[in-house]
Scaffold this motif. Structure first.
Motif, mmCIF file in Angstrom:
data_model
loop_
_atom_site.group_PDB
_atom_site.id
_atom_site.type_symbol
_atom_site.label_atom_id
_atom_site.label_comp_id
_atom_site.label_asym_id
_atom_site.label_seq_id
_atom_site.Cartn_x
_atom_site.Cartn_y
_atom_site.Cartn_z
ATOM 1 N N SER A 30 38.419 -26.055 -10.507
ATOM 2 C CA SER A 30 38.122 -24.955 -9.579
ATOM 3 C C SER A 30 36.633 -24.799 -9.298
ATOM 4 C CB SER A 30 38.687 -23.647 -10.125
ATOM 5 O OG SER A 30 38.097 -23.338 -11.371
ATOM 6 N N SER A 31 35.791 -25.526 -10.025
ATOM 7 C CA SER A 31 34.345 -25.491 -9.790
ATOM 8 C C SER A 31 33.876 -26.607 -8.860
ATOM 9 C CB SER A 31 33.590 -25.616 -11.119
ATOM 10 O OG SER A 31 33.847 -24.503 -11.941
ATOM 11 N N TYR A 32 34.821 -27.406 -8.379
ATOM 12 C CA TYR A 32 34.469 -28.522 -7.518
ATOM 13 C C TYR A 32 34.926 -28.276 -6.091
ATOM 14 C CZ TYR A 32 33.224 -31.452 -11.481
ATOM 15 O OH TYR A 32 32.612 -31.978 -12.586
ATOM 16 N N ALA A 33 34.012 -28.478 -5.163
ATOM 17 C CA ALA A 33 34.405 -28.585 -3.766
ATOM 18 C C ALA A 33 35.056 -29.945 -3.565
ATOM 19 C CB ALA A 33 33.195 -28.438 -2.854
ATOM 20 N N ILE A 34 36.017 -29.990 -2.672
ATOM 21 C CA ILE A 34 36.745 -31.237 -2.424
ATOM 22 C C ILE A 34 36.569 -31.665 -0.970
ATOM 23 C CG2 ILE A 34 38.992 -32.362 -2.396
ATOM 24 C CD1 ILE A 34 38.032 -31.694 -5.198
ATOM 25 N N GLY A 35 36.335 -32.926 -0.806
ATOM 26 C CA GLY A 35 36.236 -33.494 0.533
ATOM 27 C C GLY A 35 37.311 -34.537 0.749
ATOM 28 N N TRP A 36 37.755 -34.640 1.967
ATOM 29 C CA TRP A 36 38.650 -35.723 2.389
ATOM 30 C C TRP A 36 37.866 -36.636 3.321
ATOM 31 C CZ3 TRP A 36 43.374 -37.006 0.613
ATOM 32 C CH2 TRP A 36 44.132 -36.047 -0.052
ATOM 33 N N PHE A 37 37.989 -37.926 3.070
ATOM 34 C CA PHE A 37 37.341 -38.933 3.893
ATOM 35 C C PHE A 37 38.364 -40.008 4.231
ATOM 36 C CE2 PHE A 37 32.950 -37.546 3.390
ATOM 37 C CZ PHE A 37 33.047 -36.721 2.290
ATOM 38 N N GLU A 44 33.048 -47.704 8.774
ATOM 39 C CA GLU A 44 32.460 -46.960 7.674
ATOM 40 C C GLU A 44 33.367 -45.791 7.268
ATOM 41 O OE1 GLU A 44 27.715 -47.739 8.572
ATOM 42 O OE2 GLU A 44 28.537 -45.711 8.597
ATOM 43 N N ARG A 45 33.181 -45.376 6.040
ATOM 44 C CA ARG A 45 33.921 -44.206 5.567
ATOM 45 C C ARG A 45 33.443 -42.982 6.336
ATOM 46 N NH1 ARG A 45 35.161 -43.863 -0.749
ATOM 47 N NH2 ARG A 45 35.814 -45.955 -0.109
ATOM 48 N N GLU A 46 34.383 -42.186 6.821
ATOM 49 C CA GLU A 46 34.003 -41.038 7.625
ATOM 50 C C GLU A 46 34.606 -39.751 7.084
ATOM 51 O OE1 GLU A 46 35.373 -41.087 11.657
ATOM 52 O OE2 GLU A 46 37.473 -41.391 11.116
ATOM 53 N N PHE A 47 33.889 -38.696 7.320
ATOM 54 C CA PHE A 47 34.294 -37.356 6.898
ATOM 55 C C PHE A 47 35.505 -36.883 7.677
ATOM 56 C CE2 PHE A 47 34.066 -33.055 5.653
ATOM 57 C CZ PHE A 47 34.062 -32.244 6.782
ATOM 58 N N VAL A 48 36.428 -36.254 6.980
ATOM 59 C CA VAL A 48 37.611 -35.667 7.617
ATOM 60 C C VAL A 48 37.606 -34.141 7.460
ATOM 61 C CG1 VAL A 48 40.130 -35.542 7.596
ATOM 62 C CG2 VAL A 48 38.987 -37.743 7.248
ATOM 63 N N ALA A 49 37.509 -33.674 6.216
ATOM 64 C CA ALA A 49 37.580 -32.228 5.965
ATOM 65 C C ALA A 49 37.002 -31.939 4.593
ATOM 66 C CB ALA A 49 39.024 -31.735 6.036
ATOM 67 N N THR A 50 36.630 -30.692 4.410
ATOM 68 C CA THR A 50 36.161 -30.266 3.103
ATOM 69 C C THR A 50 36.600 -28.832 2.847
ATOM 70 O OG1 THR A 50 34.228 -30.139 1.656
ATOM 71 C CG2 THR A 50 33.922 -29.466 3.923
ATOM 72 N N ILE A 51 36.714 -28.483 1.586
ATOM 73 C CA ILE A 51 37.136 -27.148 1.197
ATOM 74 C C ILE A 51 36.307 -26.692 0.009
ATOM 75 C CG2 ILE A 51 39.004 -28.023 -0.280
ATOM 76 C CD1 ILE A 51 40.662 -25.564 0.738
ATOM 77 N N SER A 52 35.926 -25.430 0.054
ATOM 78 C CA SER A 52 35.084 -24.875 -1.007
ATOM 79 C C SER A 52 35.874 -24.661 -2.294
ATOM 80 C CB SER A 52 34.488 -23.552 -0.545
ATOM 81 O OG SER A 52 35.527 -22.607 -0.290
ATOM 82 N N THR A 53 35.173 -24.281 -3.353
ATOM 83 C CA THR A 53 35.803 -24.117 -4.662
ATOM 84 C C THR A 53 36.935 -23.095 -4.638
ATOM 85 O OG1 THR A 53 34.099 -22.524 -5.253
ATOM 86 C CG2 THR A 53 33.740 -24.819 -5.926
ATOM 87 N N SER A 54 36.746 -22.022 -3.910
ATOM 88 C CA SER A 54 37.777 -20.974 -3.852
ATOM 89 C C SER A 54 38.813 -21.233 -2.777
ATOM 90 C CB SER A 54 37.114 -19.624 -3.578
ATOM 91 O OG SER A 54 36.571 -19.616 -2.266
ATOM 92 N N GLY A 56 38.067 -20.640 0.298
ATOM 93 C CA GLY A 56 37.777 -19.696 1.358
ATOM 94 C C GLY A 56 37.008 -20.270 2.535
ATOM 95 N N THR A 57 36.387 -21.408 2.311
ATOM 96 C CA THR A 57 35.612 -22.044 3.380
ATOM 97 C C THR A 57 36.094 -23.473 3.580
ATOM 98 O OG1 THR A 57 33.659 -20.720 2.838
ATOM 99 C CG2 THR A 57 33.312 -22.718 4.138
ATOM 100 N N THR A 58 36.367 -23.801 4.821
ATOM 101 C CA THR A 58 36.787 -25.154 5.168
ATOM 102 C C THR A 58 35.961 -25.652 6.345
ATOM 103 O OG1 THR A 58 38.517 -24.317 6.636
ATOM 104 C CG2 THR A 58 39.156 -24.828 4.365
ATOM 105 N N ASP A 59 35.908 -26.956 6.479
ATOM 106 C CA ASP A 59 35.198 -27.566 7.587
ATOM 107 C C ASP A 59 35.923 -28.854 7.952
ATOM 108 O OD1 ASP A 59 31.855 -28.894 8.202
ATOM 109 O OD2 ASP A 59 33.276 -27.897 9.538
ATOM 110 N N TYR A 60 35.864 -29.185 9.233
ATOM 111 C CA TYR A 60 36.605 -30.339 9.716
ATOM 112 C C TYR A 60 35.756 -31.209 10.626
ATOM 113 C CZ TYR A 60 40.601 -27.589 8.150
ATOM 114 O OH TYR A 60 41.482 -26.854 7.391
ATOM 115 N N ALA A 61 36.059 -32.469 10.639
ATOM 116 C CA ALA A 61 35.495 -33.336 11.649
ATOM 117 C C ALA A 61 36.047 -32.930 13.007
ATOM 118 C CB ALA A 61 35.846 -34.798 11.353
ATOM 119 N N HIS A 62 35.242 -33.121 14.023
ATOM 120 C CA HIS A 62 35.665 -32.720 15.375
ATOM 121 C C HIS A 62 36.958 -33.421 15.783
ATOM 122 C CE1 HIS A 62 35.289 -31.443 19.534
ATOM 123 N NE2 HIS A 62 35.485 -32.694 19.904
#
Length: 123
Positions: A30-37, A44-54, A56-62
């Motif tokens: 629960s102390s680690y943010a997780i990313g999907w690539f 090349e390896r590309e970013f897909v999405a990420t999520i914060s430890t809780s 509560g915050t997410t981010d996505y590739a366009h």
């Protein structure tokens, strides 16, 4: 240390859905943010999405925003990537990765990686 194991990949028709899972070991998940690539052959390896430890915050590739949803269940030490309306260009090997505390779209920020799960999209 965190060990990550992805699952849920497979063959799906364009327009279909898959849900990937990233199961983690270790008491501090629960102390680690997780990313999907993802990485397609020859690319090349590309970013897909990420999520914060809780969670509560997410981010996505366009390219996946509005189609993919990342979530986590810290009680189960698992992060999910729900992928809808899949396209041929989504085909790749998908990896989850863990970074202490902070989210990031950059692979170099992540300390731990799983082995990946293959997603194939047929048109």
């Amino acid at each position: 240390q965190v060990q990550l194991v992805e699952s849920g990949g497979g063959l799906v028709q364009a327009g279909g859905s898959l849900r990937l899972s990233c199961a983690a070991s270790g008491p501090t998940f629960s102390s680690y943010a997780i990313g999907w690539f993802r990485q397609a052959p020859g690319k090349e390896r590309e970013f897909v999405a990420t999520i914060s430890t809780s969670g509560g915050t997410t981010d996505y590739a366009h390219s996946v925003k509005g189609r993919f949803t990342v979530s986590r269940d810290n009680a189960k030490n698992t992060v999910y990537l729900q992928m809808n309306s899949l396209k041929a260009e989504d085909a790749a090997r998908y990896y989850c990765a863990a970074n202490w505390q902070n989210t990031s779209p950059w692979p170099i920020s992540y300390d731990y990686w799983g082995q990946g799960t293959q997603v194939t999209v047929s048109s």
